[in-house]
Every structure is written in C-alpha cells, then in structure tokens.
Design a protein around this motif. Sequence first.
Motif, PDB file in Angstrom:
ATOM      1  N   ARG A  19      33.233 -53.607 -26.369  1.00 50.87           N
ATOM      2  CA  ARG A  19      33.195 -52.633 -27.529  1.00 50.87           C
ATOM      3  C   ARG A  19      34.437 -51.877 -27.723  1.00 50.87           C
ATOM      4  NH1 ARG A  19      28.319 -50.999 -27.319  1.00 50.87           N
ATOM      5  NH2 ARG A  19      28.772 -48.842 -26.749  1.00 50.87           N
ATOM      6  N   LEU A  20      34.552 -51.332 -26.375  1.00 54.04           N
ATOM      7  CA  LEU A  20      35.603 -50.143 -26.346  1.00 54.04           C
ATOM      8  C   LEU A  20      36.962 -50.546 -26.652  1.00 54.04           C
ATOM      9  CD1 LEU A  20      36.602 -47.290 -24.979  1.00 54.04           C
ATOM     10  CD2 LEU A  20      36.706 -48.586 -23.098  1.00 54.04           C
ATOM     11  N   PHE A  21      37.388 -51.902 -26.184  1.00 56.62           N
ATOM     12  CA  PHE A  21      38.841 -52.373 -26.152  1.00 56.62           C
ATOM     13  C   PHE A  21      39.000 -52.991 -27.770  1.00 56.62           C
ATOM     14  CE2 PHE A  21      38.814 -51.808 -21.637  1.00 56.62           C
ATOM     15  CZ  PHE A  21      39.988 -51.131 -21.412  1.00 56.62           C
ATOM     16  N   GLY A  22      37.808 -53.453 -28.181  1.00 53.88           N
ATOM     17  CA  GLY A  22      38.030 -53.925 -29.625  1.00 53.88           C
ATOM     18  C   GLY A  22      38.234 -52.489 -30.521  1.00 53.88           C
ATOM     19  N   THR A  23      37.477 -51.480 -30.227  1.00 52.96           N
ATOM     20  CA  THR A  23      37.823 -50.169 -31.166  1.00 52.96           C
ATOM     21  C   THR A  23      39.288 -49.611 -30.700  1.00 52.96           C
ATOM     22  OG1 THR A  23      35.620 -49.520 -30.770  1.00 52.96           O
ATOM     23  CG2 THR A  23      36.938 -47.722 -31.279  1.00 52.96           C
ATOM     24  N   ILE A  24      39.664 -49.627 -29.682  1.00 51.72           N
ATOM     25  CA  ILE A  24      40.918 -49.126 -29.291  1.00 51.72           C
ATOM     26  C   ILE A  24      42.474 -49.985 -29.467  1.00 51.72           C
ATOM     27  CG2 ILE A  24      39.865 -47.256 -27.901  1.00 51.72           C
ATOM     28  CD1 ILE A  24      41.194 -48.732 -25.619  1.00 51.72           C
ATOM     29  N   ALA A  25      42.078 -51.150 -29.794  1.00 54.18           N
ATOM     30  CA  ALA A  25      43.177 -52.016 -29.578  1.00 54.18           C
ATOM     31  C   ALA A  25      44.376 -51.981 -30.529  1.00 54.18           C
ATOM     32  CB  ALA A  25      42.659 -53.601 -29.860  1.00 54.18           C
ATOM     33  N   GLY A  26      44.000 -51.491 -31.843  1.00 53.39           N
ATOM     34  CA  GLY A  26      45.112 -51.078 -32.830  1.00 53.39           C
ATOM     35  C   GLY A  26      46.036 -50.091 -32.392  1.00 53.39           C
ATOM     36  N   ARG A  27      45.522 -49.108 -31.557  1.00 47.99           N
ATOM     37  CA  ARG A  27      46.319 -48.003 -30.980  1.00 47.99           C
ATOM     38  C   ARG A  27      46.675 -48.028 -29.613  1.00 47.99           C
ATOM     39  NH1 ARG A  27      42.510 -43.845 -34.349  1.00 47.99           N
ATOM     40  NH2 ARG A  27      43.796 -43.598 -36.274  1.00 47.99           N
ATOM     41  N   THR A  32      48.937 -46.042 -24.398  1.00 49.02           N
ATOM     42  CA  THR A  32      49.425 -46.152 -23.324  1.00 49.02           C
ATOM     43  C   THR A  32      50.980 -45.609 -22.953  1.00 49.02           C
ATOM     44  OG1 THR A  32      48.192 -48.405 -23.509  1.00 49.02           O
ATOM     45  CG2 THR A  32      50.088 -48.001 -21.770  1.00 49.02           C
ATOM     46  N   VAL A  33      51.798 -45.456 -24.013  1.00 53.72           N
ATOM     47  CA  VAL A  33      52.981 -44.595 -23.869  1.00 53.72           C
ATOM     48  C   VAL A  33      52.584 -43.288 -23.292  1.00 53.72           C
ATOM     49  CG1 VAL A  33      54.970 -43.968 -25.089  1.00 53.72           C
ATOM     50  CG2 VAL A  33      54.419 -46.540 -25.300  1.00 53.72           C
ATOM     51  N   LEU A  34      51.780 -42.856 -24.450  1.00 55.92           N
ATOM     52  CA  LEU A  34      51.645 -41.041 -24.589  1.00 55.92           C
ATOM     53  C   LEU A  34      50.776 -40.756 -23.282  1.00 55.92           C
ATOM     54  CD1 LEU A  34      50.185 -40.722 -28.139  1.00 55.92           C
ATOM     55  CD2 LEU A  34      52.366 -40.071 -27.213  1.00 55.92           C
ATOM     56  N   LEU A  35      49.511 -41.593 -22.771  1.00 52.92           N
ATOM     57  CA  LEU A  35      49.065 -41.097 -21.596  1.00 52.92           C
ATOM     58  C   LEU A  35      49.655 -41.117 -20.279  1.00 52.92           C
ATOM     59  CD1 LEU A  35      45.197 -42.362 -22.275  1.00 52.92           C
ATOM     60  CD2 LEU A  35      46.125 -40.061 -22.374  1.00 52.92           C
ATOM     61  N   SER A  36      50.937 -42.231 -20.293  1.00 52.31           N
ATOM     62  CA  SER A  36      51.231 -42.285 -19.191  1.00 52.31           C
ATOM     63  C   SER A  36      52.945 -41.591 -18.961  1.00 52.31           C
ATOM     64  CB  SER A  36      51.782 -43.983 -18.916  1.00 52.31           C
ATOM     65  OG  SER A  36      52.974 -44.402 -19.877  1.00 52.31           O
ATOM     66  N   TYR A  37      53.099 -40.811 -20.158  1.00 53.83           N
ATOM     67  CA  TYR A  37      54.182 -40.255 -20.506  1.00 53.83           C
ATOM     68  C   TYR A  37      55.569 -41.254 -20.460  1.00 53.83           C
ATOM     69  CZ  TYR A  37      51.167 -36.164 -19.278  1.00 53.83           C
ATOM     70  OH  TYR A  37      50.322 -35.355 -19.551  1.00 53.83           O
ATOM     71  N   GLY A  38      55.375 -42.344 -20.921  1.00 51.44           N
ATOM     72  CA  GLY A  38      56.345 -43.205 -21.134  1.00 51.44           C
ATOM     73  C   GLY A  38      56.798 -44.175 -19.996  1.00 51.44           C
ATOM     74  N   ARG A  39      55.785 -43.875 -18.703  1.00 48.76           N
ATOM     75  CA  ARG A  39      56.110 -44.681 -17.601  1.00 48.76           C
ATOM     76  C   ARG A  39      55.624 -45.948 -17.504  1.00 48.76           C
ATOM     77  NH1 ARG A  39      59.937 -44.229 -15.667  1.00 48.76           N
ATOM     78  NH2 ARG A  39      59.460 -44.564 -13.428  1.00 48.76           N
TER      79      ARG A  39
END
Length: 254
Positions: A19-27, A32-39
Amino acid sequence: MSLRESLSTPDAKARYVRRLFGTIAGRYDLITVLLSYGRDRAWKRRLAGMAEVRPGAQALDLACGTGDITFDLVRRGARAIGLDITSRMIDLARAKVTAGRAPAAAGFLVGDMMALPFGDGSFDLVTAGYGLRNVPDLDGALDEIRRVLTPGGLFLSLDFDRPPGRLLRVTYLAYLTIVGSLVGLVLHGDPDTYRYIAESLRRYPGAEAVAGKLRDRGFTNARVVPVLGGLMAIHVARVGGPVPAPPAGAAGPA
Ligand SMILES: C[S@@+](CC[C@H](N)C(=O)[O-])C[C@H]1O[C@@H](n2cnc3c(N)ncnc32)[C@H](O)[C@@H]1O
C-alpha cells in the motif's frame, strides 16, 4: 492500526509495504533526491559500477522502483530486467523509456521478489536498491536471490544501515523519524509514509548481520562496503562457482 502493528508480522508488513509504495510512487523520484540531499544517484551509480557488467550479461534488478539501477545496468551493457511489486512503479519506469529518457532495452515486470518467476540460475547479476529492508521475510528473499543466480553470479544490494555505535544509531534513527514524519505529513497528510524508513530500519538486522545471512545461505565473499560513513551500505556477495572474466579494463569493486 499503528505503524508498529503494521510491521509486526510478515503478512502485515507485506500488505503495508504494498500500500505504501503504491501511495508514494508518483513522488518517489523527487523524494529520493530530497531525502538523500541529491546523493542517491551517485550511490546507485557506485553499486552499478561494482557490478563488473560484461556485455550481454543477464541482470535482474529487484525492487526496481522507477528503474534507476535497471537503466544504469543496461547502459553498462547488461540485458537487464527490473522487477517490482508495485505496478505504479513499473508504469513510471516504462514511461521513462517511452519518453526517451531511458534506454529502451530495459525490460520491466510486476512481481514479488519473495517468489521470482524465473528458473534456477537464470541471471549473472542480481541487484537490489533499498529492497532487502522492505521484504516480509529476509531469509526467504536471500534464498530466492541465490536460486536465480548462476554459479559465479554476483549479488549487490544498496540500503540504509544501522550504525553500530549506540549514540550515532539513536541520533540517526531520531533524525530519520523526525524528517520522515514531517515529509510524510506535508506530502501525503500521513507522517507514517516516510517514518516507515526509520521503523523498518529498527527491525532490520543491520548490514553485517545480513552479510552473515548471505554466507549462511551459501554465498561466498559476502562483504559490506560502508557508504556515507556507515549510515548506508552496499552488500557484495557471489554464488560459489566459476567466476566470469570481468570486462577488459574494468576496476574491481571499490
Ligand atoms: C525504496 S523503493 C526502491 C526503488 C529503487 N530500487 C530505487 O532504488 O530507487 C523500494 C521498492 O521495493 C518494492 N518492493 C517492496 N516489496 C517488494 C517485493 N516483495 N517484491 C518486489 N518489490 C518490492 C516497492 O514497490 C518499491 O518500489
């Protein structure tokens, strides 16, 4: 049901993760870029660089999401298939191909890495980016990975790790909890969507323990390459058997 309860049994975790990955797939790519500070892209490129891809090597990228690692492997000459349980993720990966933003030679399919739809010894290389932490049964997933690898085949996995030092571990998990909750609340109105990262990491045995499991399951040379000072890790492990020659001029795993 609380997040803790949702992760408390393998069946409940499998349902929650779907359910989680179905919800967040579009973003997913943006987050991933934001949470990893682009790394994140650099970590994935590092993993792909360690794959010693020979031209035409058969590769399987598990929990492929929107396909970053699958595409990297194709660019390095592999015949790569990306597999993910979330059909929306697979749609997004295919859309990158259709839009001409990714190599057309990559294949994608919806599937469960707990029960792979491939025969024994089908792949020279199996990769997983943030995949192992999300499965309902880690041992079962490792057995499946070993089964589909050819003798001498290579497994590479990138994921978060739990730092061994208590102070750093507590601080890191608190950081992931707070930032994840805020991001989840702002984007999805639900703090649990990204608090899940910290919560799943609390239940994850840690990179060294996973390397031990790989050895127990017959992988050879299983080792952990720390990333970001040990906050993340890449696993490298091989199935016993004749090792294919690396491509000319290739460097060994970093
Ligand atoms: C954090 S994302 C990683 C995506 C991609 N590998 C990356 O690095 O960007 C985790 C992915 O695991 C997938 N997943 C979770 N459980 C799975 C399972 N049992 N079999 C296949 N994919 C699964 C999710 O659908 C999700 O796309």
